[in-house]
Design a protein around this motif. Structure first.
Motif, short mmCIF file in Angstrom:
data_model
loop_
_atom_site.label_atom_id
_atom_site.label_comp_id
_atom_site.label_asym_id
_atom_site.label_seq_id
_atom_site.Cartn_x
_atom_site.Cartn_y
_atom_site.Cartn_z
N GLY A 95 0.78 -1.23 0.00
CA GLY A 95 0.00 0.00 0.00
C GLY A 95 0.81 1.28 0.00
N THR A 96 2.12 1.19 -0.15
CA THR A 96 3.00 2.35 -0.15
C THR A 96 2.69 3.25 1.05
N LEU A 97 2.73 2.64 2.23
CA LEU A 97 2.36 3.33 3.46
C LEU A 97 3.48 4.24 3.95
N ILE A 98 3.09 5.32 4.60
CA ILE A 98 4.04 6.25 5.20
C ILE A 98 3.89 6.13 6.71
N GLU A 99 5.03 5.95 7.38
CA GLU A 99 5.03 5.84 8.84
C GLU A 99 5.73 7.03 9.45
N LYS A 100 5.26 7.42 10.61
CA LYS A 100 5.90 8.48 11.39
C LYS A 100 5.91 8.01 12.84
N ASP A 101 7.09 7.97 13.42
CA ASP A 101 7.26 7.49 14.80
C ASP A 101 6.69 6.09 14.98
N GLY A 127 -0.59 7.29 6.75
CA GLY A 127 -1.23 7.45 5.45
C GLY A 127 -0.54 6.64 4.38
N SER A 128 -1.00 6.85 3.18
CA SER A 128 -0.44 6.18 2.01
C SER A 128 -0.10 7.22 0.96
N VAL A 129 0.94 6.96 0.21
CA VAL A 129 1.33 7.84 -0.89
C VAL A 129 0.25 7.82 -1.98
N LEU A 130 -0.55 6.75 -2.01
CA LEU A 130 -1.49 6.54 -3.10
C LEU A 130 -2.91 7.04 -2.84
N ARG A 176 3.39 16.94 -10.64
CA ARG A 176 2.44 16.85 -9.53
C ARG A 176 3.17 16.95 -8.20
N VAL A 177 2.40 17.23 -7.16
CA VAL A 177 2.94 17.36 -5.80
C VAL A 177 2.10 16.47 -4.90
N ASN A 178 2.75 15.53 -4.20
CA ASN A 178 2.03 14.68 -3.26
C ASN A 178 1.78 15.49 -1.99
N ASN A 191 3.19 18.00 3.26
CA ASN A 191 2.79 18.41 4.60
C ASN A 191 3.69 17.79 5.67
N LEU A 192 4.15 16.59 5.46
CA LEU A 192 5.10 15.99 6.41
C LEU A 192 6.42 16.77 6.40
N ALA A 193 6.85 17.19 5.23
CA ALA A 193 8.07 18.01 5.15
C ALA A 193 7.87 19.36 5.84
N LEU A 194 6.67 19.93 5.72
CA LEU A 194 6.37 21.18 6.40
C LEU A 194 6.53 21.03 7.91
N ASP A 195 6.08 19.91 8.43
CA ASP A 195 6.16 19.68 9.88
C ASP A 195 7.58 19.57 10.39
N THR A 196 8.53 19.32 9.51
CA THR A 196 9.93 19.23 9.94
C THR A 196 10.62 20.58 9.96
#
Length: 190
Positions: free
Chosen positions: A41-47, A52-55, A176-178, A183-188
């Motif tokens: 599912g091309t999942l994104i993990e944080k901590d 979420g998923s990239v897709l 395109r922009v994912n 938004n994850l990059a913004l949080d950093t």
């Protein structure tokens, strides 16, 4: 009759085994071996937690985040189990009203923005789950996000450029922009 029935039954059983068993198992094994991230599912993990998923698009509403395309899924936005378009044609009054409402909401969220509203910020995609927006849609939101985060717009613009993906194989699709990745990059940022 017996001469016709036996080959039909054998063919039915054989094709059922091939198309209902062997082929799905083979394609799953190849997918898990060669494309393991995609098959999961091309999942994104944080901590250590899946966020979420990239897709699949995520529903962001806070001014400090970039917003994705509107979702046609209901009753919840970006609901993968209800993937479908709105099936409203361009002359449908309900679509026209929805677009007017979305334009108004964007203008209220960023009253000083004089740029034309990009179409992908006011219309849902065919699946209703689009995770990406056009670079123009991202640029339209830069000042609102910068103001909400108390950061210079140029810094947010750099981030948009860094997260803009080009055409696939240099010819397919559009840049395109994912939204989730951006938004994850913004949080950093500090």
């Amino acid at each position: 009759m017996k001469n016709l029935l036996r080959p039909a039954i054998v063919l039915f059983i054989g094709l059922t085994l091939i198309t209902g068993g062997i082929y799905p198992l083979l394609t799953t094994a190849i997918g898990k071996t060669l494309f393991s991230r995609q098959t999961e599912g091309t999942l994104i993990e944080k901590d250590g937690k899946v966020i979420g998923s990239v897709l699949i698009g995520q529903h962001f509403t806070e001014p400090k985040y970039f917003w994705g395309r509107p979702s046609a899924t209901s009753p919840y936005p970006n609901n993968a189990t209800a993937s479908s378009g709105s099936n409203q044609g361009p002359l449908n009054p309900a679509l026209v009203d929805a677009v007017k409402h979305r334009i108004s909401a964007l203008q209220q969220a960023d009253p000083g923005n004089g740029l034309p509203v990009p179409i992908d910020l006011v219309t849902a995609s065919a699946s209703g789950l689009d995770p990406e927006i056009s670079p123009a849609a991202a640029r339209y939101q830069i000042n609102r996000v910068a103001r909400a985060r108390n950061l210079p717009p140029a810094r947010i613009g750099e981030l948009v450029i860094q997260h803009t993906e080009g055409r696939q194989l240099a010819v397919l699709g559009e840049p395109r922009v994912n939204v989730l990745k951006l938004n994850l990059a913004l949080d950093t940022l500090h």
